[in-house]
Design an enzyme around this catalytic site. Sequence first.
Site, short mmCIF file in Angstrom:
data_model
loop_
_atom_site.label_atom_id
_atom_site.label_comp_id
_atom_site.label_asym_id
_atom_site.label_seq_id
_atom_site.Cartn_x
_atom_site.Cartn_y
_atom_site.Cartn_z
N LYS A 71 0.78 -1.09 -0.12
CA LYS A 71 -0.17 0.01 -0.01
C LYS A 71 0.79 1.20 0.01
O LYS A 71 0.50 2.32 -0.77
CB LYS A 71 -0.99 0.04 1.00
CG LYS A 71 -1.91 -1.29 1.04
CD LYS A 71 -2.80 -1.51 1.88
CE LYS A 71 -3.72 -2.76 1.92
NZ LYS A 71 -2.92 -3.89 1.95
N ASP A 99 -3.60 -0.56 7.75
CA ASP A 99 -3.81 -1.68 7.48
C ASP A 99 -3.36 -2.66 8.40
O ASP A 99 -2.30 -3.12 8.69
CB ASP A 99 -2.72 -1.95 6.10
CG ASP A 99 -3.49 -3.24 5.59
OD1 ASP A 99 -4.53 -3.88 5.50
OD2 ASP A 99 -2.50 -3.76 4.85
N CYS A 112 -7.45 -7.56 6.40
CA CYS A 112 -7.50 -8.69 5.40
C CYS A 112 -8.26 -9.73 6.17
O CYS A 112 -7.96 -10.93 6.14
CB CYS A 112 -6.43 -9.11 4.53
SG CYS A 112 -5.37 -9.62 5.96
#
Length: 458
Positions: free
Chosen positions: A266, A327, A380
């Site tokens: 990212k 993230d 995720c």
Amino acid sequence: MSESPRRPRRPSGRQAAPVLPGLAARRAAADAFDAVFVNGRPLEEALDRLSRDLDERDRGLARMIAATTLRRLGSLRALLSAFLEKPLPEKARRGETLLLIGAAQVLFMDVPDHAAVATSVELAGEAPSTAGFKGLINAVLRRIAREGRARLEADAVYDQPEWLIRGWSAAYGAETARAIARTLAREAPLDLTIKGDPQPWLERLGGELLPTGSIRLIEAGNVTALPGFDEGAWWVQDAAAAIPARLIHAGPGMRVADLCAAPGGKTAQLAAAGAQVTALDRSAVRLRRLAQNLGRLGLEAEVVEADAASWQVGTEKGGPFDAVLIDAPCSATGTIRRHPDVAWSKAPADIASLGALQARILRNAADLVRPGGVLVYSTCSLEPEEGERQIEALLAGRDDYERLPVLPGENGVAADWINAAGEIRTLPTHLPHEDPRRGGLDGFFAARLRRRGAPDAS
Ligand SMILES: C[S@@+](CC[C@H](N)C(=O)[O-])C[C@H]1O[C@@H](n2cnc3c(N)ncnc32)[C@H](O)[C@@H]1O
């Protein structure tokens, strides 16, 4: 601890000739499977170490056997218990591994039955604890080759641990949980994020341009041999994993902090868009990989080794960043298609402890965004405790933040990937394709929030 198997003797300075073709690949697959279960190591890390001396073909075979065994583990175990009168003794647990990898090859891989059976039997002979079970392993695997397909559970929910299926059924409904399990039984395609315009690379790489801008390939083989790798034209990133950074709409002059940045997928997106990026991570080892990856791609970021739950910088002005991306570390249950070991290495207690860490990182990050700036939080994970619930908790405690909903079509995002609150919730069943090898997405959650107050970031 498991005893070390008796290995073929190696004349000094020379590779041992394998007794049977493909034996070394099966040994590496069995060792990698044991590394996941006995030592709790991630599969990819174990395979990297254990297949170092193998040629590319055997490395691929070892990976495929270990991954297939883990992907279909629930069904394979159920089948074995039906074919074994009693389980093997604990001291011979390597024998169970050899039965599992043998059965996985016989039932799910394009491998001659006799090769799958003979190599498992040969490997059983390598350790004193399993040598006495060679006859049993031979007989059971031959029986599985004859009768196994007919006795296999037809429903892929049996491949996954029960607690995961229960959680997905509660969150998305029993039918969707079943459909998710079906997609997890297959290998995932390879998705690439292109540094610039994807079009020229689509022609050079082949594959398919996804609505979100990623290029999707199947059966791509060794990624480092693909066109554009050495030039740093692209990096490997699931199409769903590429969505959160795009929600920031980063551009030149924008100051962005990527708070859990390594290995840098990212960060690379943000830097490629021209933003001035601070890439922070707690792991020095993973930050080294981030630096290598950015180096290959010819991209730059300020790299900081720190704890995102407590890192402070210039907060006196209400936070120095135009945008912050988190993230967050998570259970990674959204990536089981790619990492089938995740299903077996995580437990419900991990969701709770990771959730507590995610909440701390989110609370700290919220102070790093300037008024009018944007905060994107992603994981995720398919577990709502690591996604939707985290955002609800943050917003319940802070009235200076509001959701900035994602709209259908933004960055190619489909309407059914967006929940009622305007957050991204991708599932492995999304982006279906008539050829199932080309369909699916990793399970991702991403929420975009705006810190109230002028000036507006948009
Ligand atoms: C999901 S991975 C990040 C993947 C990365 N964003 C990418 O796209 O390549 C989560 C990262 O969080 C890092 N991490 C875990 N706990 C952390 C903490 N307290 N502070 C900062 N980083 C942390 C891990 O080292 C790991 O690199």
